[in-house]
Design an enzyme around this catalytic site. Structure first.
Site, PDB file in Angstrom:
ATOM      1  N   GLU A   1     -31.514 -35.922  -1.618  1.00 32.63           N
ATOM      2  CA  GLU A   1     -31.818 -35.718  -0.210  1.00 32.63           C
ATOM      3  C   GLU A   1     -32.740 -36.801   0.353  1.00 32.63           C
ATOM      4  O   GLU A   1     -32.576 -37.226   1.488  1.00 32.63           O
ATOM      5  CB  GLU A   1     -32.466 -34.333  -0.032  1.00 32.63           C
ATOM      6  CG  GLU A   1     -32.140 -33.726   1.309  1.00 32.63           C
ATOM      7  CD  GLU A   1     -33.002 -32.516   1.600  1.00 32.63           C
ATOM      8  OE1 GLU A   1     -33.793 -32.122   0.719  1.00 32.63           O
ATOM      9  OE2 GLU A   1     -32.897 -31.978   2.715  1.00 32.63           O
ATOM     10  N   ASP A   2     -33.699 -37.227  -0.436  1.00 30.66           N
ATOM     11  CA  ASP A   2     -34.753 -38.076   0.121  1.00 30.66           C
ATOM     12  C   ASP A   2     -34.742 -39.530  -0.331  1.00 30.66           C
ATOM     13  O   ASP A   2     -35.611 -40.306   0.062  1.00 30.66           O
ATOM     14  CB  ASP A   2     -36.136 -37.482  -0.228  1.00 30.66           C
ATOM     15  CG  ASP A   2     -36.326 -36.102   0.405  1.00 30.66           C
ATOM     16  OD1 ASP A   2     -35.609 -35.796   1.373  1.00 30.66           O
ATOM     17  OD2 ASP A   2     -37.193 -35.349  -0.075  1.00 30.66           O
TER      18      ASP A   2
END
Ligand code: MN
Length: 353
Positions: A107-108
């Site tokens: 996600e990051d």
């Protein structure tokens, strides 16, 4: 099982109005767990654990998160390592620990699911994907979310409980560091969703201690005034008596032993939140609040459990209306125990399970 799912679904439906979003400004407490410490910890309870897998995950996550910072100014990487550390306390397997270390990389960071699968295998890739999907729900808008939420949480639960465990540890670390978030509305929103969604999920899977800590951390944010009053009253009741729990454990052990029952007894003070909730539920005033400790008596068989109850009721006054038999009627999560409240050692009102 079907009834259990129906109940879980009904409860989840109630939780859904709450927003789900991840805090982006948290700070780890204390020193970050080093690579070798983490690996040693896992090896300590599972000598067969795949060292290479853990080392590779540590280095991969560190590189992927790179110079990313929490808004607090700390390296982002400290967060997944702390989450992994929490899960080693539960003695979870190497794949779960690797998943915790990698849980925010998709996600990051620029990491891809294909990379994760190639480097860490299909199981870890599937687990990381599961955690990422749960996190994505947090980013959905309010309306899309209701149905989506419910379905994915349930899917995650039925598919592999380890996904849920990583997510709960992620939430616990974020809650422990909640006070570093500067925006009060954001803090409250996170605390509310913890109370409404994550604490009940922890309870569903039988993780009482985790549930209690999540609730109490949320309570500290949502009702600091109420929590302070409870703490104040607790200090008063304790009157600096720090050995009380230990003395009661010793006396109960003795009483049972005299009757020929060997038991392992654990005592604890209840959390401010659980005390507060009980006061609200039973409409108890602060002055009447005295039931602040709970004791667990572990025995090795079911008949011994009933025998231990008999001994305890024989030695102390029991409070009418407080006895519950969760052996003949287990809780939905499978919990089985006998609960009673007595005027116990040193004339203290205590709960015994
Ligand atoms: Mn996270």
């Amino acid at each position: 099982m079907a009834a259990q799912w129906r109940r879980a679904r009904a409860s989840l439906a109630k939780w859904c109005p709450f927003r789900l979003r991840k805090p982006d400004a948290v700070r780890h407490i204390g020193q970050m767990l080093r690579q070798y410490e983490l690996v040693e910890k896992v090896k300590g309870y599972d000598p067969e654990a795949d060292e290479d897998l853990l080392n590779k995950a540590y280095v991969f996550s560190m590189k992927a998160h790179g110079t990313q910072l929490r808004a607090s100014g700390d390296p982002y990487f400290s967060h997944p390592i702390e989450v992994a550390g929490l899960l080693t306390d539960l003695k979870l397997d190497d794949e779960t620990i690797a998943t915790a270390i990698l849980h925010d990389t998709i996600e990051d960071t620029l990491a891809t699911p294909e990379q994760i699968e190639k480097l860490f295998g299909g199981n870890v890739a599937r687990l990381v994907d599961g955690v990422t999907k749960l996190s994505k729900i947090e980013a959905l808008t309010e309306n899309e979310r209701a149905a989506e939420n419910l379905r994915k949480f349930l899917l995650a639960m039925s598919d592999d409980i380890r996904v849920l465990l990583v997510k709960l540890a992620d939430r616990l670390h974020n809650m422990r560091t909640l006070h570093f978030i500067k925006n009060p509305d954001k803090r409250r929103r996170i605390a509310a969703e913890t109370m409404e969604i994550y604490a009940p999920l922890a309870e569903r899977i039988g993780m009482e201690t985790l549930k209690a800590e999540l609730e109490d951390l949320a309570f500290a944010e949502l009702r600091p005034d109420a929590r302070d009053s409870v703490l104040h009253r607790l200090r008063h009741l304790r009157q600096g008596d720090v050995d009380l729990v230990d003395r009661i454990v010793a006396e109960l052990t003795q009483v049972l032993r005299a009757a020929g029952i060997e038991a392992e007894i654990f005592g604890r003070e209840k959390t401010p939140y659980s005390i507060w909730r009980k006061m609200e539920r039973k409409n108890v005033a602060f002055e009447q609040l005295s039931d602040i400790m709970a004791f667990r008596v572990h025995v090795d068989s079911l008949p011994t459990c009933y025998a231990a109850l008999g001994v305890v009721h024989g030695a102390y006054h029991m409070l009418p209306g407080r006895f519950k038999d969760f052996i003949s009627t287990p809780k939905p999560n499978g919990y089985r125990s006998l609960h009673t409240t007595i005027i116990g050692p040193e004339r203290r009102k205590i709960e015994v399970q």
